[in-house]
Design an enzyme around this catalytic site. Sequence first.
Site, PDB file in Angstrom:
ATOM      1  N   SER A 125      46.809  53.338  36.679  1.00 28.02           N
ATOM      2  CA  SER A 125      46.117  52.750  37.828  1.00 28.02           C
ATOM      3  C   SER A 125      46.859  52.972  39.132  1.00 28.02           C
ATOM      4  O   SER A 125      48.099  52.989  39.164  1.00 28.02           O
ATOM      5  CB  SER A 125      46.009  51.246  37.580  1.00 28.02           C
ATOM      6  OG  SER A 125      45.778  50.555  38.774  1.00 28.02           O
ATOM      7  N   GLU A 127      47.301  50.809  41.149  1.00 25.62           N
ATOM      8  CA  GLU A 127      48.084  49.590  41.409  1.00 25.62           C
ATOM      9  C   GLU A 127      49.584  49.847  41.249  1.00 25.62           C
ATOM     10  O   GLU A 127      50.397  49.048  41.703  1.00 25.62           O
ATOM     11  CB  GLU A 127      47.637  48.469  40.467  1.00 25.62           C
ATOM     12  CG  GLU A 127      46.364  47.778  40.914  1.00 25.62           C
ATOM     13  CD  GLU A 127      46.547  46.913  42.153  1.00 25.62           C
ATOM     14  OE1 GLU A 127      47.405  46.034  42.150  1.00 25.62           O
ATOM     15  OE2 GLU A 127      45.826  47.143  43.141  1.00 25.62           O
ATOM     16  N   TYR A 149      50.093  42.853  36.679  1.00 27.57           N
ATOM     17  CA  TYR A 149      49.214  43.933  36.220  1.00 27.57           C
ATOM     18  C   TYR A 149      49.800  45.300  36.593  1.00 27.57           C
ATOM     19  O   TYR A 149      49.911  46.202  35.758  1.00 27.57           O
ATOM     20  CB  TYR A 149      47.812  43.780  36.852  1.00 27.57           C
ATOM     21  CG  TYR A 149      46.933  44.975  36.590  1.00 27.57           C
ATOM     22  CD1 TYR A 149      46.222  45.092  35.405  1.00 27.57           C
ATOM     23  CD2 TYR A 149      46.841  46.029  37.523  1.00 27.57           C
ATOM     24  CE1 TYR A 149      45.436  46.213  35.146  1.00 27.57           C
ATOM     25  CE2 TYR A 149      46.065  47.145  37.271  1.00 27.57           C
ATOM     26  CZ  TYR A 149      45.373  47.234  36.095  1.00 27.57           C
ATOM     27  OH  TYR A 149      44.611  48.350  35.837  1.00 27.57           O
TER      28      TYR A 149
HETATM   29  N1  GDD Z   1      38.265  40.275  42.863  1.00 30.04           N
HETATM   30  C1  GDD Z   1      38.199  39.896  44.151  1.00 30.04           C
HETATM   31  N2  GDD Z   1      37.432  38.817  44.499  1.00 30.04           N
HETATM   32  N3  GDD Z   1      38.884  40.618  45.071  1.00 30.04           N
HETATM   33  C2  GDD Z   1      38.767  40.237  46.371  1.00 30.04           C
HETATM   34  C3  GDD Z   1      37.996  39.162  46.781  1.00 30.04           C
HETATM   35  C4  GDD Z   1      37.290  38.399  45.799  1.00 30.04           C
HETATM   36  O1  GDD Z   1      36.593  37.430  46.080  1.00 30.04           O
HETATM   37  N4  GDD Z   1      38.078  39.063  48.141  1.00 30.04           N
HETATM   38  C5  GDD Z   1      38.872  40.055  48.552  1.00 30.04           C
HETATM   39  N5  GDD Z   1      39.308  40.757  47.490  1.00 30.04           N
HETATM   40  C6  GDD Z   1      40.229  41.914  47.550  1.00 30.04           C
HETATM   41  C7  GDD Z   1      41.427  41.803  46.622  1.00 30.04           C
HETATM   42  O2  GDD Z   1      42.424  40.949  47.199  1.00 30.04           O
HETATM   43  C8  GDD Z   1      41.839  43.266  46.544  1.00 30.04           C
HETATM   44  O3  GDD Z   1      42.630  43.595  47.649  1.00 30.04           O
HETATM   45  C9  GDD Z   1      40.510  44.021  46.663  1.00 30.04           C
HETATM   46  O4  GDD Z   1      39.543  43.072  47.099  1.00 30.04           O
HETATM   47  C10 GDD Z   1      40.016  44.658  45.375  1.00 30.04           C
HETATM   48  O5  GDD Z   1      40.061  43.704  44.345  1.00 30.04           O
HETATM   49  P1  GDD Z   1      39.414  43.973  42.900  1.00 30.04           P
HETATM   50  O6  GDD Z   1      38.022  44.417  43.040  1.00 30.04           O
HETATM   51  O7  GDD Z   1      39.681  42.768  42.070  1.00 30.04           O
HETATM   52  O8  GDD Z   1      40.192  45.259  42.364  1.00 30.04           O
HETATM   53  P2  GDD Z   1      41.745  45.646  42.394  1.00 30.04           P
HETATM   54  O9  GDD Z   1      41.937  46.666  43.458  1.00 30.04           O
HETATM   55  O10 GDD Z   1      42.604  44.445  42.414  1.00 30.04           O
HETATM   56  O11 GDD Z   1      41.936  46.316  40.962  1.00 30.04           O
HETATM   57  C11 GDD Z   1      40.987  47.243  40.444  1.00 30.04           C
HETATM   58  O12 GDD Z   1      41.371  48.563  40.749  1.00 30.04           O
HETATM   59  C12 GDD Z   1      42.586  49.018  40.129  1.00 30.04           C
HETATM   60  C13 GDD Z   1      42.832  50.441  40.574  1.00 30.04           C
HETATM   61  O13 GDD Z   1      43.465  50.417  41.811  1.00 30.04           O
HETATM   62  C14 GDD Z   1      40.897  47.021  38.931  1.00 30.04           C
HETATM   63  O14 GDD Z   1      39.827  47.784  38.410  1.00 30.04           O
HETATM   64  C15 GDD Z   1      42.163  47.432  38.243  1.00 30.04           C
HETATM   65  O15 GDD Z   1      41.998  47.312  36.822  1.00 30.04           O
HETATM   66  C16 GDD Z   1      42.456  48.901  38.618  1.00 30.04           C
HETATM   67  O16 GDD Z   1      43.614  49.340  37.984  1.00 30.04           O
END
Ligand code: GDD
Length: 322
Positions: A125, A127, A149
């Site tokens: 990822s 991340e 994570y």
């Molecule tokens: N989930 C979530 N919910 N995220 C929010 C929200 C909310 O209400 N508001 C803002 N965010 C912001 C998070 O703080 C983060 O910066 C961004 O939106 C994306 O969050 P997520 O959609 O939860 O994804 P992620 O980037 O943390 O992780 C995903 O992508 C990774 C690859 O970079 C996941 O799919 C991971 O499993 C994957 O590895």
Amino acid sequence: MRALVSGITGQDGYYLAKFLLEQGYEIHGIVRRNSQKTYGVWDGDEQGKKLIHFYYGDVTDKTSLDSIYREVKPNMVFHLAAQSFVQESWSNPEVTYDVNIKGTLNMLNSFREYTPEGKFYFACSSEIYGKVQDEIQSESSRMWPRSPYGISKLAAFWTCINYRESYNLFVCNGILFNHESPFRGIEFVTRKISLAAAKIKLGLENHLKLGNLDAKRDWGFSGDYVRAMYLMLQQDNPDDYVIATGETHSVGEFAEAAFRSVGLDYRNYVTTDPKYIRPAEVQYLRGDASKARRILGWEPKVKFNELVKMMVEADLGRFSKR
Ligand code: GDD
């Protein structure tokens, strides 16, 4: 050709299995036993589900994996199973480490014991870049994970490299940047937004609470990214590849585009709630997939605005039918 897929019930497992079926593969998927007998995304595709051979197992239970490897003898393994929700990893760091690190180690050990001539893909990822040190992140960028994570994925990433180097196994890391689709889990921000935009449009809800609107992500389409996983295992040599669009957008921009696609202004509906703010945030991600482009011949096809539209339209369809 026989492919074994862990995490087959999720978004990527679904798109990958569909793609591999088109290539003539036999698909074997590992599913965790649950009392409801649910198969995730496949529960919405009864026809597709019949084409998959499902096995009960758990990546944290090596005994279950051994018997699956012995029975299936896969030529290719796609290890996608994970505790994949970043925010959750602060509340459940031990589960995150067990599933993501030990689970990967178990998958690799069974692979080494039963099918060492096969090929292994690990879903790493973006991340791992966390507090990014480069404006655009490539395979050689410094890694600085910011969550349990991210740390778990980095440990598993190095475990894969170490198995490749120690035992001469064909093991690849796909360093995938965010990738979405109408089958994305509703806890992730893009789907949370597309669902809310659709429900608000249909008069079923009237507001949406989000966290950090300024975080920026490189968002692509899952259906495009599973092709890259497959291509990595078609090469003569194993390697690690960044898979990304090269474009970055903020969460606010995603919300803006989603609400705009249904004729609404997101500023009238979206508020921020500290509950969704993370203890340490990954503020910015933008990937450089030029190596994948050059060696795999991979290109993403779906653009940001098409992705947003696809997701909102799918949610509108789901809820207007009710
Ligand atoms: N989930 C979530 N919910 N995220 C929010 C929200 C909310 O209400 N508001 C803002 N965010 C912001 C998070 O703080 C983060 O910066 C961004 O939106 C994306 O969050 P997520 O959609 O939860 O994804 P992620 O980037 O943390 O992780 C995903 O992508 C990774 C690859 O970079 C996941 O799919 C991971 O499993 C994957 O590895």
